[in-house]
Design a protein around this motif. Structure first.
Motif, PDB file in Angstrom:
ATOM      1  N   ILE A   1     -22.977 -59.331  60.398  1.00  0.00           N
ATOM      2  CA  ILE A   1     -21.616 -59.456  60.955  1.00  0.00           C
ATOM      3  C   ILE A   1     -21.288 -58.254  61.835  1.00  0.00           C
ATOM      4  N   ASP A   2     -21.568 -57.041  61.331  1.00  0.00           N
ATOM      5  CA  ASP A   2     -21.296 -55.833  62.114  1.00  0.00           C
ATOM      6  C   ASP A   2     -22.154 -55.762  63.366  1.00  0.00           C
ATOM      7  N   SER A   3     -23.309 -56.426  63.345  1.00  0.00           N
ATOM      8  CA  SER A   3     -24.256 -56.347  64.460  1.00  0.00           C
ATOM      9  C   SER A   3     -24.076 -57.452  65.490  1.00  0.00           C
ATOM     10  N   MET A   4     -23.185 -58.416  65.219  1.00  0.00           N
ATOM     11  CA  MET A   4     -22.954 -59.532  66.135  1.00  0.00           C
ATOM     12  C   MET A   4     -22.383 -59.061  67.468  1.00  0.00           C
ATOM     13  N   ILE A   5     -22.998 -59.538  68.573  1.00  0.00           N
ATOM     14  CA  ILE A   5     -22.447 -59.192  69.893  1.00  0.00           C
ATOM     15  C   ILE A   5     -22.201 -60.417  70.769  1.00  0.00           C
ATOM     16  N   GLY A   6     -22.702 -61.590  70.361  1.00  0.00           N
ATOM     17  CA  GLY A   6     -22.499 -62.780  71.181  1.00  0.00           C
ATOM     18  C   GLY A   6     -23.241 -63.984  70.629  1.00  0.00           C
ATOM     19  N   ASP A   7     -23.409 -64.998  71.472  1.00  0.00           N
ATOM     20  CA  ASP A   7     -24.181 -66.170  71.057  1.00  0.00           C
ATOM     21  C   ASP A   7     -24.865 -66.792  72.267  1.00  0.00           C
ATOM     22  N   THR A   8     -25.864 -67.625  71.983  1.00  0.00           N
ATOM     23  CA  THR A   8     -26.567 -68.359  73.031  1.00  0.00           C
ATOM     24  C   THR A   8     -26.842 -69.774  72.525  1.00  0.00           C
ATOM     25  N   ASN A   9     -26.730 -70.744  73.443  1.00  0.00           N
ATOM     26  CA  ASN A   9     -26.809 -72.158  73.058  1.00  0.00           C
ATOM     27  C   ASN A   9     -27.690 -72.963  73.996  1.00  0.00           C
ATOM     28  N   LEU A  10     -28.252 -74.037  73.424  1.00  0.00           N
ATOM     29  CA  LEU A  10     -28.889 -75.081  74.215  1.00  0.00           C
ATOM     30  C   LEU A  10     -28.250 -76.405  73.825  1.00  0.00           C
ATOM     31  N   PHE A  11     -28.022 -77.267  74.811  1.00  0.00           N
ATOM     32  CA  PHE A  11     -27.476 -78.598  74.562  1.00  0.00           C
ATOM     33  C   PHE A  11     -28.431 -79.628  75.148  1.00  0.00           C
ATOM     34  N   PHE A  12     -28.705 -80.681  74.379  1.00  0.00           N
ATOM     35  CA  PHE A  12     -29.606 -81.745  74.807  1.00  0.00           C
ATOM     36  C   PHE A  12     -28.840 -83.060  74.900  1.00  0.00           C
ATOM     37  N   ALA A  13     -29.299 -83.932  75.797  1.00  0.00           N
ATOM     38  CA  ALA A  13     -28.653 -85.244  75.950  1.00  0.00           C
ATOM     39  C   ALA A  13     -28.823 -86.072  74.677  1.00  0.00           C
ATOM     40  N   THR A  14     -30.041 -86.108  74.144  1.00  0.00           N
ATOM     41  CA  THR A  14     -30.327 -86.840  72.899  1.00  0.00           C
ATOM     42  C   THR A  14     -31.391 -86.073  72.129  1.00  0.00           C
ATOM     43  N   PRO A  15     -31.499 -86.280  70.807  1.00  0.00           N
ATOM     44  CA  PRO A  15     -32.540 -85.597  70.035  1.00  0.00           C
ATOM     45  C   PRO A  15     -33.952 -85.981  70.480  1.00  0.00           C
ATOM     46  N   GLU A  16     -34.079 -87.204  71.028  1.00  0.00           N
ATOM     47  CA  GLU A  16     -35.399 -87.686  71.449  1.00  0.00           C
ATOM     48  C   GLU A  16     -35.808 -87.136  72.815  1.00  0.00           C
ATOM     49  N   ASP A  17     -34.824 -86.747  73.610  1.00  0.00           N
ATOM     50  CA  ASP A  17     -35.099 -86.298  74.976  1.00  0.00           C
ATOM     51  C   ASP A  17     -34.736 -84.825  75.119  1.00  0.00           C
ATOM     52  N   ARG A  18     -35.728 -83.974  74.926  1.00  0.00           N
ATOM     53  CA  ARG A  18     -35.474 -82.538  75.036  1.00  0.00           C
ATOM     54  C   ARG A  18     -36.157 -81.959  76.272  1.00  0.00           C
ATOM     55  N   ILE A  19     -36.394 -82.826  77.255  1.00  0.00           N
ATOM     56  CA  ILE A  19     -37.053 -82.360  78.478  1.00  0.00           C
ATOM     57  C   ILE A  19     -36.140 -81.399  79.239  1.00  0.00           C
ATOM     58  N   CYS A  20     -34.844 -81.730  79.299  1.00  0.00           N
ATOM     59  CA  CYS A  20     -33.869 -80.895  80.008  1.00  0.00           C
ATOM     60  C   CYS A  20     -32.840 -80.355  79.023  1.00  0.00           C
ATOM     61  N   ALA A  21     -32.542 -79.063  79.120  1.00  0.00           N
ATOM     62  CA  ALA A  21     -31.557 -78.437  78.242  1.00  0.00           C
ATOM     63  C   ALA A  21     -30.523 -77.682  79.066  1.00  0.00           C
ATOM     64  N   GLU A  22     -29.264 -77.849  78.691  1.00  0.00           N
ATOM     65  CA  GLU A  22     -28.208 -77.025  79.281  1.00  0.00           C
ATOM     66  C   GLU A  22     -28.077 -75.763  78.445  1.00  0.00           C
ATOM     67  N   ALA A  23     -28.126 -74.610  79.093  1.00  0.00           N
ATOM     68  CA  ALA A  23     -28.137 -73.325  78.386  1.00  0.00           C
ATOM     69  C   ALA A  23     -26.834 -72.561  78.602  1.00  0.00           C
ATOM     70  N   GLU A  24     -26.476 -71.753  77.601  1.00  0.00           N
ATOM     71  CA  GLU A  24     -25.289 -70.892  77.686  1.00  0.00           C
ATOM     72  C   GLU A  24     -25.603 -69.547  77.040  1.00  0.00           C
ATOM     73  N   ILE A  25     -24.934 -68.516  77.537  1.00  0.00           N
ATOM     74  CA  ILE A  25     -25.018 -67.189  76.927  1.00  0.00           C
ATOM     75  C   ILE A  25     -23.630 -66.549  76.976  1.00  0.00           C
ATOM     76  N   MET A  26     -23.269 -65.866  75.895  1.00  0.00           N
ATOM     77  CA  MET A  26     -21.992 -65.132  75.876  1.00  0.00           C
ATOM     78  C   MET A  26     -22.220 -63.803  75.157  1.00  0.00           C
ATOM     79  N   ILE A  27     -21.938 -62.708  75.852  1.00  0.00           N
ATOM     80  CA  ILE A  27     -21.897 -61.401  75.198  1.00  0.00           C
ATOM     81  C   ILE A  27     -20.416 -61.072  75.038  1.00  0.00           C
ATOM     82  N   ALA A  28     -19.942 -61.201  73.806  1.00  0.00           N
ATOM     83  CA  ALA A  28     -18.504 -61.113  73.540  1.00  0.00           C
ATOM     84  C   ALA A  28     -18.023 -59.677  73.354  1.00  0.00           C
ATOM     85  N   GLU A  29     -18.868 -58.838  72.773  1.00  0.00           N
ATOM     86  CA  GLU A  29     -18.465 -57.447  72.509  1.00  0.00           C
ATOM     87  C   GLU A  29     -18.509 -56.631  73.799  1.00  0.00           C
TER      88      GLU A  29
END
Length: 200
Positions: free
Chosen positions: A81-109
């Motif tokens: 918890i003290d070491s948390m500085i942000g998060d990063t995500n991937l989003f897929f259209a479907t679980p079966e189709d992971r060819i393309c991923a939308e990516a996100e990054i956030m450095i909150a601190e």
């Protein structure tokens, strides 16, 4: 997040861990910031809604979320918890189709910005997705006024696909090839993808 429930990724300066219930309170505090809401195109949630969101994400096969930890701090304290500085995500259209991923990054601190932690976290996420999920293309959507993020992705080789005046965001894309994968590995240097399930 079922995909990465037991995955920890260690880089030179950061550690990626799965987004769990104990992270929600600090994450919720971050997301009270109007600046972060604007940069991430997010609506403010109540704490209860944030806990519900984390639970739903944990079961969602179309999402892959990691909390970004500052490695030095985490290794000194052992406190995620003290070491948390942000998060990063991937989003897929479907679980079966992971060819393309939308990516996100956030450095909150604020104190963690400008140290290339976001750069490292994003490259670790890309490499994990290429090696583990066989992703062939990444897409990012960035607010027009988030110049640092746009510049970062362009330095990573992303090219502009489109601009939306309605959403005030630019969409950039990068196709995966062997040269880019090698470049990521060279940029990262030391990294480790750990399956913690085997350690349970």
């Amino acid at each position: 997040m079922l995909i990465n429930k037991y995955t920890v990724i260690k880089g030179r300066n950061i550690v990626l861990v799965p987004y769990r219930e104990e992270h929600v309170l600090k994450y919720h505090e971050w997301m009270k910031s109007e600046e972060l809401q604007k940069l991430t195109a997010s609506e403010p949630l109540t704490l209860k809604e944030e806990y519900e969101m984390q639970k739903s994400w944990q079961k969602d096969e179309n999402k892959c979320t990691f909390i970004v930890l500052e490695k030095d701090k985490y290794e000194q304290t052992g406190n995620e918890i003290d070491s948390m500085i942000g998060d990063t995500n991937l989003f897929f259209a479907t679980p079966e189709d992971r060819i393309c991923a939308e990516a996100e990054i956030m450095i909150a601190e604020q104190s963690a910005r400008g140290k290339k932690y976001g750069w490292e976290a994003m490259l670790l996420m890309f490499l994990y997705a290429i090696k583990t999920l066989d992703v062939k293309q990444f897409v990012v959507k960035v607010s027009f006024d988030n110049t640092p993020s746009i510049n970062m992705f362009q330095k990573m080789g992303f090219v502009e696909l489109s601009r939306s005046q309605i959403f005030q965001e630019v969409t950039l894309s990068k196709l995966v090839d062997d040269n880019w994968k090698i470049w990521i590995e060279l940029c990262l240097g030391k990294f480790e993808i750990i399956d913690t399930k085997s350690e349970l």
